[in-house]
Enzyme design. Sequence first.
Site, PDB file in Angstrom:
ATOM      1  N   LYS A 108      -5.071 -54.638   4.329  1.00 11.03           N
ATOM      2  CA  LYS A 108      -3.719 -55.161   4.516  1.00 11.03           C
ATOM      3  C   LYS A 108      -2.937 -55.202   3.189  1.00 11.03           C
ATOM      4  O   LYS A 108      -3.522 -55.119   2.113  1.00 11.03           O
ATOM      5  CB  LYS A 108      -3.761 -56.555   5.145  1.00 11.03           C
ATOM      6  CG  LYS A 108      -4.417 -56.575   6.505  1.00 11.03           C
ATOM      7  CD  LYS A 108      -3.609 -55.813   7.498  1.00 11.03           C
ATOM      8  CE  LYS A 108      -4.182 -55.535   8.860  1.00 11.03           C
ATOM      9  NZ  LYS A 108      -5.471 -55.949   9.249  1.00 11.03           N
TER      10      LYS A 108
HETATM   11  C1  LIG Z   1      -2.187 -56.254  14.851  1.00 11.42           C
HETATM   12  C2  LIG Z   1      -3.444 -56.909  14.369  1.00 11.42           C
HETATM   13  N1  LIG Z   1      -3.779 -58.115  14.865  1.00 11.42           N
HETATM   14  C3  LIG Z   1      -4.894 -58.765  14.469  1.00 11.42           C
HETATM   15  C4  LIG Z   1      -5.727 -58.206  13.530  1.00 11.42           C
HETATM   16  C5  LIG Z   1      -6.983 -58.961  13.188  1.00 11.42           C
HETATM   17  O1  LIG Z   1      -7.083 -59.284  11.896  1.00 11.42           O
HETATM   18  P1  LIG Z   1      -8.535 -59.557  11.234  1.00 11.42           P
HETATM   19  O2  LIG Z   1      -9.172 -58.226  11.031  1.00 11.42           O
HETATM   20  O3  LIG Z   1      -8.182 -60.227   9.952  1.00 11.42           O
HETATM   21  O4  LIG Z   1      -9.288 -60.429  12.167  1.00 11.42           O
HETATM   22  C6  LIG Z   1      -5.425 -56.965  12.960  1.00 11.42           C
HETATM   23  C7  LIG Z   1      -6.327 -56.378  11.949  1.00 11.42           C
HETATM   24  O5  LIG Z   1      -6.295 -55.258  11.606  1.00 11.42           O
HETATM   25  C8  LIG Z   1      -4.251 -56.289  13.400  1.00 11.42           C
HETATM   26  O6  LIG Z   1      -3.911 -55.087  12.922  1.00 11.42           O
END
Ligand SMILES: Cc1ncc(COP(=O)(O)O)c(C=O)c1O
Length: 313
Positions: A108
């Site tokens: 990210k």
């Molecule tokens: C749109 C979206 N929502 C939620 C997430 C979940 O994040 P995490 O990987 O930190 O749990 C991501 C992760 O890539 C994402 O792209």
Amino acid sequence: MIVPANTWQATAAACLDVNAIPVLVDVEPDTYCLDPEKAAAAITPRTRAIIPVHLYNSLADMDRILELARQHKLFVIEDCAHNHGSQWRGRGVGAVGDIGCFSFQSSKSLNAGEGGFVMTNDDRLFERLYSLRNCGRMRPDADPSNWEPVQSGNYRISEWQAAILLAQFERFPAQLAKREANMTFLNEQLGQIEGLKPMLRRPQVTRQGLYQYAFRYDPEAFNEVPVEAFRRALGAELNTSVGGMYYPLNHSPLYQPHTKRRHHLSDEYWQAIDPKRFNTPIAERAFSTESVILSHPHLLADQDNLGDQLSRI
Ligand SMILES: Cc1ncc(COP(=O)(O)O)c(C=O)c1O
């Protein structure tokens, strides 16, 4: 809960985790975010929340989504994993709905290796979220009238991760401004090439951050060369990997609710969570023939360099 068909599987998986039904709704053709009119059509008396996901270099239409939420008394949970720093009508995303969720996973634009945070302006939701992230504990300073016991586990970010994140806030505003300027430049330049179309930026978007930059490809304008070949060729020219959007969740190999017996709460629930029952033609078209996606580090290049990259398309 209403979830767009185009998102990372985590958005829908979070609904399953609380025994809710993720209702997959198609996206808009020009933002690839939740289509509010289709969301409106999917609302039933059992709907509790809408989860708009601000994806790529676009924001969901929050005016229309908030209006729907008011009309039907629904919560709005913004998934901002892709959109650190973006603003809708001058307000930071995540603070537009009732709850905002951010990811700081390693790819990210702000990252702590792994981890995320969740925010709200509502006192009761705040205490609830605090307890959910901290094994059900009550926050030491909580007003007990805002709190009730809940079953949960450990979802805490560590101080080490928080320190890594805080250090990034110093450079983040400059990076955000540079990415936004480059995005505007790319949108203008790509828009002049027949067969390529930038994503829509609504006037309510007062600042656009991004994790990935998306644009649209029309095979008809390129002698029916499939989008996969265009992505591969562009990736070879730029010496990077160029991708497409997520698999629509109704066809995603990564979203398989039926592989976990614990989701079999009842036969009715089992049928309701079957992703294949949803129809999402716009997301399917965008996935299979149209979307082209670059990662955020490209948007930190100088404009001369970006111009050079564009000349290779
Ligand atoms: C749109 C979206 N929502 C939620 C997430 C979940 O994040 P995490 O990987 O930190 O749990 C991501 C992760 O890539 C994402 O792209």
